[in-house]
Design an enzyme around this catalytic site. Sequence first.
Site, PDB file in Angstrom:
ATOM      1  N   ASP A  68     -35.181   7.849 -47.571  1.00 60.48           N
ATOM      2  CA  ASP A  68     -35.819   8.966 -46.657  1.00 60.48           C
ATOM      3  C   ASP A  68     -37.108   9.654 -46.876  1.00 60.48           C
ATOM      4  O   ASP A  68     -37.341   9.727 -48.148  1.00 60.48           O
ATOM      5  CB  ASP A  68     -34.542   9.866 -46.240  1.00 60.48           C
ATOM      6  CG  ASP A  68     -34.953  10.433 -44.797  1.00 60.48           C
ATOM      7  OD1 ASP A  68     -36.063   9.943 -44.135  1.00 60.48           O
ATOM      8  OD2 ASP A  68     -34.314  11.435 -44.371  1.00 60.48           O
ATOM      9  N   ASN A 123     -32.149   4.101 -35.507  1.00 59.02           N
ATOM     10  CA  ASN A 123     -33.488   4.206 -35.471  1.00 59.02           C
ATOM     11  C   ASN A 123     -34.221   3.529 -34.240  1.00 59.02           C
ATOM     12  O   ASN A 123     -35.347   3.678 -34.269  1.00 59.02           O
ATOM     13  CB  ASN A 123     -33.888   3.283 -36.968  1.00 59.02           C
ATOM     14  CG  ASN A 123     -33.804   4.524 -38.114  1.00 59.02           C
ATOM     15  OD1 ASN A 123     -33.555   3.902 -39.119  1.00 59.02           O
ATOM     16  ND2 ASN A 123     -34.056   5.614 -38.026  1.00 59.02           N
TER      17      ASN A 123
HETATM   18  C1  IPE Z   1     -31.560   7.325 -42.487  1.00 58.09           C
HETATM   19  O1  IPE Z   1     -32.882   8.186 -42.236  1.00 58.09           O
HETATM   20  C2  IPE Z   1     -32.050   5.979 -42.259  1.00 58.09           C
HETATM   21  C3  IPE Z   1     -32.876   5.206 -43.104  1.00 58.09           C
HETATM   22  C4  IPE Z   1     -33.242   5.454 -44.208  1.00 58.09           C
HETATM   23  C5  IPE Z   1     -33.121   3.934 -42.615  1.00 58.09           C
HETATM   24  P1  IPE Z   1     -33.223   8.889 -40.794  1.00 58.09           P
HETATM   25  O2  IPE Z   1     -34.349   9.445 -41.128  1.00 58.09           O
HETATM   26  O3  IPE Z   1     -33.137   7.797 -39.797  1.00 58.09           O
HETATM   27  O4  IPE Z   1     -32.167   9.816 -40.683  1.00 58.09           O
HETATM   28  P2  IPE Z   1     -32.055  11.375 -39.998  1.00 58.09           P
HETATM   29  O5  IPE Z   1     -32.579  10.884 -38.368  1.00 58.09           O
HETATM   30  O6  IPE Z   1     -33.075  12.221 -40.374  1.00 58.09           O
HETATM   31  O7  IPE Z   1     -30.598  11.534 -39.876  1.00 58.09           O
HETATM   32  C1  IPE Z   2     -37.217   6.710 -43.847  1.00 61.86           C
HETATM   33  O1  IPE Z   2     -38.301   7.408 -43.519  1.00 61.86           O
HETATM   34  C2  IPE Z   2     -37.520   5.246 -43.488  1.00 61.86           C
HETATM   35  C3  IPE Z   2     -36.851   4.678 -42.141  1.00 61.86           C
HETATM   36  C4  IPE Z   2     -35.752   5.626 -41.644  1.00 61.86           C
HETATM   37  C5  IPE Z   2     -36.912   3.532 -41.507  1.00 61.86           C
HETATM   38  P1  IPE Z   2     -38.437   8.189 -42.551  1.00 61.86           P
HETATM   39  O2  IPE Z   2     -39.301   7.425 -41.249  1.00 61.86           O
HETATM   40  O3  IPE Z   2     -37.121   8.727 -41.952  1.00 61.86           O
HETATM   41  O4  IPE Z   2     -39.542   9.493 -42.781  1.00 61.86           O
HETATM   42  P2  IPE Z   2     -39.314  11.003 -42.470  1.00 61.86           P
HETATM   43  O5  IPE Z   2     -37.594  11.435 -42.501  1.00 61.86           O
HETATM   44  O6  IPE Z   2     -39.804  10.911 -40.832  1.00 61.86           O
HETATM   45  O7  IPE Z   2     -40.213  11.704 -43.442  1.00 61.86           O
HETATM   46 MG    MG Z   3     -36.289  10.290 -42.175  1.00 66.99          MG
END
Ligand code: IPE
Ligand code: IPE
Ligand code: MG
Length: 249
Positions: A29, A77
Amino acid sequence: MSLTPASADPTPGIAGGSSVPRHVAIIMDGNGRWAKARGLPRAAGHRQGAEAARKVLRAAGEAGVECLTLYAFSSENWRRPEEEINDLMGLLRLYIAKELGTLHKEGIRLKIIGDHTAFEPGTARKVDEAVARTATNSRMTLAIALNYGSRNELVNAARSLAQRVAGGEMEAQAIDEAAIEAALDTADLPPLDLLIRTSGERRLSNFLLWQAAYAELLFVDTLWPDFDGDALRLAIADFGNRERRYGGL
Ligand code: IPE
Ligand code: IPE
Ligand code: MG
């Protein structure tokens, strides 16, 4: 379990780390925040995140981790803008195209948890080809969670067990923890030892809820694109210093 003498410790210079987790899972993340901090589009964060995944896979293999599970796309997602979803799919195809040869050469089996068949057909096919090509590799497993949600995985497991009972193949009484485990996407993976989430968030976001029952949890502030082999070695050393009691003394 074999005890590794200190001299054979694959992480010299880092204190602890006497036991290596067999199965490490990571909620990767912070890609978006990494990009934002640099005034870059979110896609640039995801690209750098793919680089981090490459480094961490190498370090995990060198450390003797048997299975690395990476959360790449959750079933939630899909709520993101279409453009970002397309960027993530493109990156997945690129990662496979660039890494498949190396994975195979290194004896790494690619496994998917979740339901990637919901992806557009060209992407789903590339994933299937990569899984098939590496299916007999046995040095290490890279499990990628694609369109994965733990609650959905449990629903599917319940459904498949119910069907077996309804079909007379199984007694309801025979449904036990082992039967549920065997019906999960992770059935053929070692027990989850260490679950890491980057970016300072402290939640599981529907990842490996059943499997994490006795996993050690590690939350780090590092944004995923900045996570690397050293960060993984530190996480493994931290794991080595934990005392797992499983309810005992
Ligand atoms: C969790 O991250 C999913 C992945 C890393 C693929 P998200 O960024 O989607 O999670 P939330 O929405 O902050 O809980
Ligand atoms: C994790 O990074 C990757 C996926 C969930 C695919 P994020 O895209 O959630 O990054 P933040 O949380 O917005 O920084
Ligand atoms: Mg995220």
